[in-house]
Every structure is written in structure tokens, then in C-alpha cells.
Scaffold this motif. Structure first.
Motif, PDB file in Angstrom:
ATOM      1  N   UNK A 165     -22.335  20.597  47.312  1.00  0.00           N
ATOM      2  CA  UNK A 165     -23.619  19.933  47.188  1.00  0.00           C
ATOM      3  C   UNK A 165     -23.381  18.452  46.868  1.00  0.00           C
ATOM      4  N   UNK A 166     -24.132  17.587  47.544  1.00  0.00           N
ATOM      5  CA  UNK A 166     -24.047  16.149  47.291  1.00  0.00           C
ATOM      6  C   UNK A 166     -24.852  15.828  46.026  1.00  0.00           C
ATOM      7  N   UNK A 167     -24.197  15.173  45.084  1.00  0.00           N
ATOM      8  CA  UNK A 167     -24.834  14.803  43.824  1.00  0.00           C
ATOM      9  C   UNK A 167     -25.292  13.351  43.835  1.00  0.00           C
ATOM     10  N   UNK A 168     -24.549  12.508  44.536  1.00  0.00           N
ATOM     11  CA  UNK A 168     -24.902  11.094  44.576  1.00  0.00           C
ATOM     12  C   UNK A 168     -24.189  10.365  45.687  1.00  0.00           C
ATOM     13  N   UNK A 169     -24.805   9.279  46.139  1.00  0.00           N
ATOM     14  CA  UNK A 169     -24.227   8.405  47.150  1.00  0.00           C
ATOM     15  C   UNK A 169     -24.449   6.971  46.689  1.00  0.00           C
ATOM     16  N   UNK A 170     -23.444   6.136  46.878  1.00  0.00           N
ATOM     17  CA  UNK A 170     -23.569   4.727  46.538  1.00  0.00           C
ATOM     18  C   UNK A 170     -22.879   3.872  47.584  1.00  0.00           C
ATOM     19  N   UNK A 171     -23.404   2.688  47.798  1.00  0.00           N
ATOM     20  CA  UNK A 171     -22.823   1.734  48.742  1.00  0.00           C
ATOM     21  C   UNK A 171     -22.962   0.340  48.155  1.00  0.00           C
ATOM     22  N   UNK A 172     -21.974  -0.513  48.446  1.00  0.00           N
ATOM     23  CA  UNK A 172     -22.069  -1.898  47.991  1.00  0.00           C
ATOM     24  C   UNK A 172     -21.258  -2.788  48.919  1.00  0.00           C
ATOM     25  N   UNK A 173     -21.625  -4.055  48.963  1.00  0.00           N
ATOM     26  CA  UNK A 173     -20.946  -5.061  49.775  1.00  0.00           C
ATOM     27  C   UNK A 173     -20.734  -6.298  48.909  1.00  0.00           C
ATOM     28  N   UNK A 174     -19.552  -6.921  49.057  1.00  0.00           N
ATOM     29  CA  UNK A 174     -19.200  -8.088  48.246  1.00  0.00           C
ATOM     30  C   UNK A 174     -18.627  -9.160  49.166  1.00  0.00           C
ATOM     31  N   UNK A 175     -19.085 -10.398  49.004  1.00  0.00           N
ATOM     32  CA  UNK A 175     -18.522 -11.516  49.747  1.00  0.00           C
ATOM     33  C   UNK A 175     -17.153 -11.853  49.151  1.00  0.00           C
ATOM     34  N   UNK A 176     -16.149 -11.883  49.996  1.00  0.00           N
ATOM     35  CA  UNK A 176     -14.784 -12.161  49.547  1.00  0.00           C
ATOM     36  C   UNK A 176     -14.699 -13.562  48.938  1.00  0.00           C
ATOM     37  N   UNK A 177     -15.387 -14.508  49.528  1.00  0.00           N
ATOM     38  CA  UNK A 177     -15.388 -15.889  49.029  1.00  0.00           C
ATOM     39  C   UNK A 177     -15.923 -15.960  47.600  1.00  0.00           C
ATOM     40  N   UNK A 178     -16.867 -15.087  47.272  1.00  0.00           N
ATOM     41  CA  UNK A 178     -17.426 -15.058  45.912  1.00  0.00           C
ATOM     42  C   UNK A 178     -16.357 -14.674  44.893  1.00  0.00           C
ATOM     43  N   UNK A 179     -15.525 -13.712  45.241  1.00  0.00           N
ATOM     44  CA  UNK A 179     -14.453 -13.286  44.330  1.00  0.00           C
ATOM     45  C   UNK A 179     -13.434 -14.409  44.176  1.00  0.00           C
ATOM     46  N   UNK A 180     -13.098 -15.061  45.265  1.00  0.00           N
ATOM     47  CA  UNK A 180     -12.158 -16.175  45.204  1.00  0.00           C
ATOM     48  C   UNK A 180     -12.719 -17.296  44.329  1.00  0.00           C
ATOM     49  N   UNK A 181     -13.988 -17.639  44.550  1.00  0.00           N
ATOM     50  CA  UNK A 181     -14.628 -18.711  43.780  1.00  0.00           C
ATOM     51  C   UNK A 181     -14.661 -18.386  42.285  1.00  0.00           C
ATOM     52  N   UNK A 182     -15.040 -17.142  41.950  1.00  0.00           N
ATOM     53  CA  UNK A 182     -15.103 -16.736  40.541  1.00  0.00           C
ATOM     54  C   UNK A 182     -13.711 -16.725  39.908  1.00  0.00           C
ATOM     55  N   UNK A 183     -12.702 -16.318  40.685  1.00  0.00           N
ATOM     56  CA  UNK A 183     -11.331 -16.306  40.181  1.00  0.00           C
ATOM     57  C   UNK A 183     -10.834 -17.708  39.882  1.00  0.00           C
ATOM     58  N   UNK A 184     -11.174 -18.626  40.747  1.00  0.00           N
ATOM     59  CA  UNK A 184     -10.762 -20.012  40.533  1.00  0.00           C
ATOM     60  C   UNK A 184     -11.532 -20.624  39.359  1.00  0.00           C
ATOM     61  N   UNK A 185     -12.820 -20.359  39.300  1.00  0.00           N
ATOM     62  CA  UNK A 185     -13.670 -20.931  38.256  1.00  0.00           C
ATOM     63  C   UNK A 185     -13.345 -20.371  36.871  1.00  0.00           C
ATOM     64  N   UNK A 186     -13.181 -19.048  36.761  1.00  0.00           N
ATOM     65  CA  UNK A 186     -12.993 -18.408  35.453  1.00  0.00           C
ATOM     66  C   UNK A 186     -11.592 -17.862  35.213  1.00  0.00           C
ATOM     67  N   UNK A 187     -10.743 -17.893  36.219  1.00  0.00           N
ATOM     68  CA  UNK A 187      -9.346 -17.489  36.068  1.00  0.00           C
ATOM     69  C   UNK A 187      -9.183 -16.037  35.658  1.00  0.00           C
ATOM     70  N   UNK A 188      -8.164 -15.811  34.879  1.00  0.00           N
ATOM     71  CA  UNK A 188      -7.811 -14.451  34.449  1.00  0.00           C
ATOM     72  C   UNK A 188      -8.911 -13.786  33.626  1.00  0.00           C
ATOM     73  N   UNK A 189      -9.719 -14.564  32.965  1.00  0.00           N
ATOM     74  CA  UNK A 189     -10.817 -13.981  32.182  1.00  0.00           C
ATOM     75  C   UNK A 189     -11.739 -13.158  33.074  1.00  0.00           C
ATOM     76  N   UNK A 190     -12.052 -13.661  34.248  1.00  0.00           N
ATOM     77  CA  UNK A 190     -12.889 -12.946  35.205  1.00  0.00           C
ATOM     78  C   UNK A 190     -12.179 -11.685  35.698  1.00  0.00           C
ATOM     79  N   UNK A 191     -10.951 -11.823  36.134  1.00  0.00           N
ATOM     80  CA  UNK A 191     -10.186 -10.693  36.667  1.00  0.00           C
ATOM     81  C   UNK A 191     -10.000  -9.615  35.598  1.00  0.00           C
ATOM     82  N   UNK A 192      -9.653 -10.009  34.381  1.00  0.00           N
ATOM     83  CA  UNK A 192      -9.410  -9.037  33.299  1.00  0.00           C
ATOM     84  C   UNK A 192     -10.672  -8.295  32.881  1.00  0.00           C
TER      85      UNK A 192
END
Length: 123
Positions: free
Chosen positions: A1-28
Motif C-alpha cells: 500500500x502506498x503511504x505517501x508520495x513526494x516530489x521536489x526540484x532544486x536549481x543547481x545554481x541556487x545550491x552553488x550560490x548558497x555554498x559560495x555565500x554561506x560556505x560550510x555553514x550552509x552545507x553542514x
């Protein structure tokens, strides 16, 4: 029996930008040690974006948000052939157990500057 379904999409550039802006704090804040190790040896930002999409899809599938569960309570790991799967801990694990989740199916992809993930929960 299916209990749940989820889907999501993320812009790769957003992750790169956040990583550069906030560094390891964001990743951690979002990724576990093993996720960081895996992504550092791959196409870094695509891999991080796909894992973030998988985490968000998991939260949607269990009907809870990341602020309630915590990003690191959902961990995306890969077997020796590269197939991704989900490990749960903390509150996310508790909720999944309460819902009767017995299997978690995960599919991730990235192309054209975005990463996406789909989760299906079976009970």
C-alpha cells in the motif's frame, strides 16, 4: 500500500550560490558527513542539489517540514553501484514508523540546471 508520495526540484545554481555565500555553514546545516563526502567526489553542486530535492520530497511524503524534522534526519546514501536510497533518523524516522512505512523508493535526476527527486513510501 502506498503511504505517501513526494516530489521536489532544486536549481543547481541556487545550491552553488548558497555554498559560495554561506560556505560550510550552509552545507553542514543540510547535509550529513557521508553526504558531504560523497558529493565532494562527484559533480559537487548537482549532487548536493539532488540530495536536497530528495530530502524535501521525503518531508512532503511524510507530511512534515524540514523545520520540524531537521535536514540531517533524512540522509541520502548510495550503494556500491550508485543506486540512491534513504536512511532516516530522529524525528523523521519516528514519523515514518508511526505512518507504517516499510519501504522507501527514491529516484533522483539532474539536467538543464535543475535536480529533481521523487519519493514513494510503501507500508
Amino acid at each position: 500500500m502506498i503511504i505517501g508520495i513526494g516530489i521536489d526540484i532544486v536549481k543547481i545554481e541556487r545550491i552553488e550560490r548558497m555554498s559560495i555565500l554561506y560556505g560550510e555553514r550552509f552545507i553542514n546545516r543540510i547535509f550529513t558527513k557521508s553526504e558531504k563526502e560523497y558529493c565532494s567526489g562527484k559533480t559537487k553542486y548537482e549532487s548536493f542539489a539532488a540530495r536536497l530535492a530528495a530530502k524535501e520530497a521525503m518531508f512532503k511524503a511524510i507530511g512534515r517540514g524540514w523545520s520540524e524534522c531537521g535536514f540531517t534526519s533524512v540522509e541520502v546514501v548510495s550503494d556500491n553501484r550508485g543506486k540512491p536510497f534513504i536512511n532516516l533518523n530522529g524525528f523523521s524516522k519516528t514519523i515514518a514508523e508511526e505512518l507504517g512505512v516499510q519501504r522507501i523508493f527514491l529516484s533522483m535526476t539532474h539536467d538543464g540546471g535543475v535536480s529533481a527527486a521523487v519519493i514513494v513510501l510503501e507500508g
